[in-house]
Motif scaffolding. Structure first.
Motif, mmCIF file in Angstrom:
data_model
loop_
_atom_site.group_PDB
_atom_site.id
_atom_site.type_symbol
_atom_site.label_atom_id
_atom_site.label_comp_id
_atom_site.label_asym_id
_atom_site.label_seq_id
_atom_site.Cartn_x
_atom_site.Cartn_y
_atom_site.Cartn_z
ATOM 1 N N ARG A 36 0.818 -1.211 0.000
ATOM 2 C CA ARG A 36 0.000 0.000 0.000
ATOM 3 C C ARG A 36 0.851 1.261 0.000
ATOM 4 O O ARG A 36 0.357 2.350 -0.286
ATOM 5 N N HIS A 37 2.130 1.109 0.323
ATOM 6 C CA HIS A 37 3.065 2.234 0.298
ATOM 7 C C HIS A 37 3.972 2.195 -0.927
ATOM 8 O O HIS A 37 4.926 2.958 -1.011
ATOM 9 N N ARG A 89 -1.727 7.247 3.556
ATOM 10 C CA ARG A 89 -0.853 6.103 3.249
ATOM 11 C C ARG A 89 0.480 6.177 3.975
ATOM 12 O O ARG A 89 1.115 5.158 4.192
#
Length: 123
Positions: A36-37, A89
């Motif tokens: 997700r990063h 995020r």
């Protein structure tokens, strides 16, 4: 758009947590956080996710044809929304949960003003 946005869209679409997605992919929850990063996903977890959700690799990897585009119709976010998403995020999963709870509570307290385009003073 790419893997981070597509993972986010997958989580939202199936109303699941990172931990649940990690179990399906056969990885630690920290791996999902890294995806997700912006980290790359290995072939094995990618294949497990594709099989479980009946997806093509492009549904998770593609910038232009991934599930985020299919679910949200492309990059329809405003610059402020993109900035907010980037800030979200960059947070730890615990902080992300706290921010989501704050946003939900704020929307409820303001009588759904966010849904009508207004912004609550509490935000």
């Amino acid at each position: 758009m790419g893997l981070p946005e597509n993972i986010d869209a997958l989580l939202v679409k199936h109303d699941m947590t990172q931990d649940a997605l990690a179990r399906i992919a056969g990885v630690a929850p920290s791996s999902v956080t890294r995806w997700r990063h912006g980290a790359q996903i290995r072939n094995e977890p990618l294949d497990r996710l594709c099989k479980y959700f009946n997806l093509d690799r492009d549904d998770l990897l593609s910038d232009s044809a991934g599930i985020a585009v299919k679910e949200h119709g492309g990059d329809s976010l405003s610059p402020d929304e993109r900035e907010l998403l980037g800030c979200y995020r960059s947070c730890t999963p615990e902080r992300q949960d706290a921010l989501l709870n704050l946003a939900r509570d704020s929307a409820l307290l303001s009588g759904g003003a966010a849904e009508r385009g207004g912004v609550s003073e509490a935000v």
